[in-house]
Design an enzyme around this catalytic site. Sequence first.
Site: not given
Lengths: 346, 346, 346, 346
Positions: B149-151
């Site tokens: 994921g990005c976070y």
Amino acid sequence: MIKAAIIGATGYAGQALLRILTEHPEVDVIHVGSRSYDGKRIDRVYPLYRDILDETCRNLSVSALAESADVIFLALPHGIASAQVDEAVLDKTVIIDLGADYRLHDVNIYEKWYQVKHESPDLLSTAVYGLPELHRTEITETNLIANPGCYTTCSILTLAPLVKAGLIDTDSVVIDAKSGVTGAGRGETLANHYCEVNENIKAYKIASHRHTPEIEQELSLLGETDMTLLFTPHLVPMNRGILSCCYAKASVDLTTEKLADIYRDFYEGEPFVRFVGNVSPETRWVKGTNFVDIGVNVDSRTGRVIAMGAIDNLYKGAAGQAVQNMNIRFGLDERTGLNSVADFPV
Amino acid sequence: MIKAAIIGATGYAGQALLRILTEHPEVDVIHVGSRSYDGKRIDRVYPLYRDILDETCRNLSVSALAESADVIFLALPHGIASAQVDEAVLDKTVIIDLGADYRLHDVNIYEKWYQVKHESPDLLSTAVYGLPELHRTEITETNLIANPGCYTTCSILTLAPLVKAGLIDTDSVVIDAKSGVTGAGRGETLANHYCEVNENIKAYKIASHRHTPEIEQELSLLGETDMTLLFTPHLVPMNRGILSCCYAKASVDLTTEKLADIYRDFYEGEPFVRFVGNVSPETRWVKGTNFVDIGVNVDSRTGRVIAMGAIDNLYKGAAGQAVQNMNIRFGLDERTGLNSVADFPV
Amino acid sequence: MIKAAIIGATGYAGQALLRILTEHPEVDVIHVGSRSYDGKRIDRVYPLYRDILDETCRNLSVSALAESADVIFLALPHGIASAQVDEAVLDKTVIIDLGADYRLHDVNIYEKWYQVKHESPDLLSTAVYGLPELHRTEITETNLIANPGCYTTCSILTLAPLVKAGLIDTDSVVIDAKSGVTGAGRGETLANHYCEVNENIKAYKIASHRHTPEIEQELSLLGETDMTLLFTPHLVPMNRGILSCCYAKASVDLTTEKLADIYRDFYEGEPFVRFVGNVSPETRWVKGTNFVDIGVNVDSRTGRVIAMGAIDNLYKGAAGQAVQNMNIRFGLDERTGLNSVADFPV
Amino acid sequence: MIKAAIIGATGYAGQALLRILTEHPEVDVIHVGSRSYDGKRIDRVYPLYRDILDETCRNLSVSALAESADVIFLALPHGIASAQVDEAVLDKTVIIDLGADYRLHDVNIYEKWYQVKHESPDLLSTAVYGLPELHRTEITETNLIANPGCYTTCSILTLAPLVKAGLIDTDSVVIDAKSGVTGAGRGETLANHYCEVNENIKAYKIASHRHTPEIEQELSLLGETDMTLLFTPHLVPMNRGILSCCYAKASVDLTTEKLADIYRDFYEGEPFVRFVGNVSPETRWVKGTNFVDIGVNVDSRTGRVIAMGAIDNLYKGAAGQAVQNMNIRFGLDERTGLNSVADFPV
């Protein structure tokens, strides 16, 4: 490899140029020029270059650089280039001036609109107006290329087919243009303060913007008639992009379809002009690219043509076009280093 | 040429992937997948592709594409991939899943946080967590890559050297992260409406965001201890970028300088990690690139470490990392197609 | 009518103050002070006052104004007020200082964090910290009100009930705050340039922001224990608003519901504090108002409390609170002139 | 107290109206109407009303409300009001319709541009076009006030003095208008998505926007001649505000100074029109107010007039003007509840 020097590499246009040249397969940047940041690493001025470009800003003169550079890009405020370029320089290197000093053929018009004395008026006849779509051949043969202004590039290309084909009353042209804030430069002024720009729209330099005579010069040449037109720029709260909405009275019977065909024909084969039909072009689709997107409409109710163009002011409106001009001048494929695809939404 | 298919090519991450692959010198995109835009030309969905990409969206299944594609990228909402990928597919092709379905090793944790049944839990042991800086070797050997994921990408890379070296109390970690709006996807919701996002900042999914267990899993593996941490995401009025500000109590005597050395050593040779010192990284310097920029500080007053990371959520946080994983898996130079320089200010 | 003078009326906070006072039913503004715009009409500096306020900026001193003004608001950079206020002035008028000079009780702490000599340290014991929710009674009795900083107002009010009730480890507090750009003032700097702020997020003054000792002073007094905490400010691309996200380790058994009750009780009857439950407050709902909106969560997984507060930095964070203090000091209803409803989406 | 009902109170215009009426000293809001949020507290729909307005949205009909309301504001999509208002309703109450149904006098023009059948064409002769600067007296005498559109208000007021005085070629008018995103409403569409609007400018509904016939109707009446004009709207990445740039060929000899005098005379005594001279008005100076700011220029080079107007689309362009109309109709001072000073920078 082409040895390229940039003078004024830390303004927004100069930096965009540096970035494009850094990725250009046929170019070696030999000078990252900056007066304000002389001696400072470029990755401290613009941290985006960290681990990418190991260069330090220096402040060399045009004449010094002419000894070693194949091409010198000038990204300077108007009035400076005209004092630094001379025949001796042009004998040794190619100058691509992103400023206004060599764009206007008539020194009187330059001095009237810019309120500054031109220091090398004799070079004006040597200079070629660097709009490839109109002057490609001349660009291949000159050592002094006057890169057009951002608003002018957008406005001229949007209107050119209409003017060339003689479809409009030439005294009826109104251009309402909108620009992102990079067009105002990187100056530390109240007018550029985030909170003064954000959540606001305004016109400025009403009936007095300096890009006006440039547009008039090129369209007059193209239409073989003297054109005087009204140009109004606006400041839009966004970083990049110009949209020119051009209005003119049709002088012949026109439909949107007919006009679309004329535009398609005019720009047939042009690598950086995209005709988008009867819808509005949008700045987001050209951002980070050298494209100009153009759309047209004929309003039968009022007998008017609406021609709209969109560019990225730092690409086709400045650095991208400068590289396009360099490619042409040095015999490269015009698209070399300029084939980026817009990154959306960025 | 690697034959690549994208399923879910018209969301923001899928589109970013399509754009990178379009410019990738070793890839041929054989399928632009979209359920919503099936049968529509991609340059009508995203006019940026006009005159660039002559493709029409189609809606083929994973199993059909597995016959011809060397790699299939899945950019789908969670819960869909797990029902379409199986051993038969993995025998024929490489799957790089940009969604969440194969990221967590423990199916119970997945089902608890995502509130959906996992349809192929037996594949979880096959899947490799596609964070090259931690799992490069395993990535070369699997046909099922779970793209982080990005976070999580941003937070894990920002904290990894601290955890690996055992410098912090592992129960003291607080991550305060901020994301641009593309992170919320392209859904037509009130929450994504321009006027609801613009000129506002808020936290959301407080102590309950699904990226939390993903960060915990990876840091726990790295630190060889169970870590539970607090993660708070915020929505920032901008298109792109994530900044993770990570706080932890130092468990040993530390200075900013010592810590900087530890970070530099840890990421020595990593092509996409840039250590920026004791200043804050900024999302603008990584926009449109696959870099993560990391900065660290030790606050002697409170005995706390502040480690900050910045990425472009659609690049290193999604599409860029997916291509990095593909490059690794197919034996290419990891940077192929990913060496863009940030375009500023864009 | 209260005769009010503003010194520094053309900065963002000063202007916000002028606007509120212009609409205040019990106030007559007798001096619109500005050094930079001395002699210029205020409606030329801020055209919003056209046809509304017929005043010209002047540059009178504190001592001159003390003769006629009932209250003088100082909206000046730190270090200036302390040289202009003295006992003689305070004998004649009320000073409400929006700057930092009289906020810290300990002159050593002031001089250490601000790196400037304090010119009237003897007045520090006279000054009252103008946070009405904590010091209402003292405000009624002083002629020198030190209006709190923007970050501090938001952070202190967000944490106060936790500290007062002794529910957290006092050495575990981390404040991650985000501010709009007006918080940086109206200075003509590169850091404030539209294109440098827009589409970016960054932290700044990491572990070194001057509002830190102010927060520590007030929370230490309230909790009757020395508190040292970590404060990290961020710059968000928007005009107005602050969001403080405060993290602390619970020292007792807590639930979100229990904590909500504690907050509701603590702020019972406060006209400008709104408790919003377990969701994030958002800056948009307090914009243009004097409210602070507060929400809280307890994360049982990590044993941490997340308390979040949102204010308009120019209202409750500066000008609004200054007027609230004036109202209290002059015996008016605290809400006079401050009952605006947020204008959304603005 | 005037008992006021709002139908459609949760759209942006309806909400702006609710906010103004909440603060209006002579009004009692007896109905906060919403079909979508029926039964939901307004402070849950718009948390800005927390602790301020203790009301729940309901969904009552025009005819039911006519029994108790002195005035009913309709903030509905076009085509709905015309089916709900009838003579019986108008006998009992005053209708102020913020939609388009009663603005055009000619039902054929309405049905052609709106592509919907008008359900009560017989009421068109009863309706008064609610632009106080042109129709103040008639407004006092009608029970059906058609509140003008946002673009139209701005464009008509900007051009009215020119048309009235017969100074321009009536077939030469081009209006290039720019609007913030609230003008597009609160609909959950891709076109309204933050990332699709942000950092972009485009024109839309070229030569086909529905506000065109409204502008033509009013200017034709004023100039006592049939006017056909070209109107082009643009979408600007900001929340609020409209700027209309109007171009026309001067039919008489004009200077900017002469024209300024004509504008000043025409709007003498108007409480909400501010003439700003030969500079561009800016939307930021009218935000949150009912003002229209107007500036004019004559370009002697092209013989053209440039008249520019700026409004807040939700104030003078919708809710503010509706309240202005109510004030006039009910014999109050026109400025009651509308004397806010712009909050800058907000």
